[in-house]
Design an enzyme around this catalytic site. Structure first.
Site, short mmCIF file in Angstrom:
data_model
loop_
_atom_site.label_atom_id
_atom_site.label_comp_id
_atom_site.label_asym_id
_atom_site.label_seq_id
_atom_site.Cartn_x
_atom_site.Cartn_y
_atom_site.Cartn_z
CD GLU A 157 23.24 -19.59 21.89
OE1 GLU A 157 22.28 -20.52 21.88
OE2 GLU A 157 24.27 -19.62 22.43
CD GLU A 162 30.34 -19.39 24.17
OE1 GLU A 162 29.76 -20.16 25.05
OE2 GLU A 162 30.18 -19.77 23.09
#
Length: 285
Positions: A157, A162
């Protein structure tokens, strides 16, 4: 971000994989020597020009609340309804609503390009205006395309961006893989000086090659992660898994272990506004 956890400006024209000494001005420290790449072949150019639903030739949706709130105790139910995801006036709107729906107290949307657009290496970027507020968790990220056969974290990932809505000046870029995932991901924060990410658009991007993932905000390279970093951070236990195609995700979560729950001061609706998503590759690829 962890998978079940859910979780620019083109770079300076330098030779692909050329290593140079450079000084980067940002809110964070960075290494003096970075690998900087040039990717000049535009292969995905999503400008969201047509009002209505996103292009189904590029974007699909995750629907529901996953297992244990997508592994993070998130509170929203993801839908593909226009109330949660739509294109208007040239931008994509991903909107979190406070409402009772399918047993959840909130709704939102999570888009992905799985089985539609996947690429190994290149520059991946999006121009986004972020929402804000306690418990608000937007993200622009990627997962290994082999995730069905190679469950997370083996698939890998890359969290391009974020952010905790209660801290609107700081974002996080991370990689996750075997031996470094979830709370032990290899991450770095970027602090926006004298501004906030919810008051205007910013370009969030990575440049990714066989031996590096570079993280950008606007035209600032603020972090580079390499196999050597993975080896050092995990005492040799981690595995570099960023040598295969990945697909793109964009979502707006509500609550969860990363941000905590909304409180009385959190205003709804909250919207993640995406101006464009672009992907480049090297001409030789």
């Amino acid at each position: 971000m962890k998978y079940m956890q859910i979780k620019t400006i083109q770079s300076v024209a330098l030779t692909y994989l050329g290593v140079i000494a450079m000084s980067v001005i940002s809110g964070c420290e960075t290494d003096e020597t970075q690998t900087v790449a040039t990717f000049t072949n535009l292969v995905l150019d999503e400008n969201f020009d047509n009002d209505g639903a996103p292009n189904d030739q590029v974007w699909g949706f995750d629907i529901g609340n996953g297992i244990d709130g997508w592994g993070n105790q998130e509170l929203q139910y993801y839908t593909d309804r226009p109330e949660n995801v739509t294109i208007q006036n040239g931008v994509l709107l991903i909107t979190a609503q406070q409402e009772s729906f399918q047993g959840s107290e909130y709704t939102s949307a999570r888009l992905l390009t799985k089985d539609k657009f996947e690429q190994q290496y290149g520059r991946f970027e999006a121009r986004i205006r972020l929402p804000f507020g306690q418990g608000i968790w937007p993200a622009f990220w990627m997962l290994g395309a082999d995730i069905d056969e190679n469950p997370w974290p083996g698939a890998g990932e890359i969290d391009i961006m974020e952010y905790r809505g209660q801290n609107p000046t700081v974002l996080i870029g991370s990689v996750h893989g075997p031996g470094y995932n979830g709370g032990d991901a290899i991450s770095k924060e970027y602090t926006l000086e004298n501004d906030r990410f919810d008051t205007g658009f910013h370009i969030f991007g990575i440049e990714w090659g066989p031996d590096f993932v570079n993280f950008y905000v606007d035209d600032v390279l603020y972090n580079q992660i390499t196999p050597e970093d993975v080896n050092e951070e995990t005492d040799g236990e981690g595995v570099w898994v960023f040598n295969k195609p990945f697909y793109i995700l964009m979502n707006l979560a509500v609550g969860g272990t990363f941000v905590g729950s909304p409180n009385a001061e959190t205003e709804f609706p909250q919207t993640m506004i995406v101006d464009y998503v672009r992907v480049y590759k090297n001409n030789a690829d």
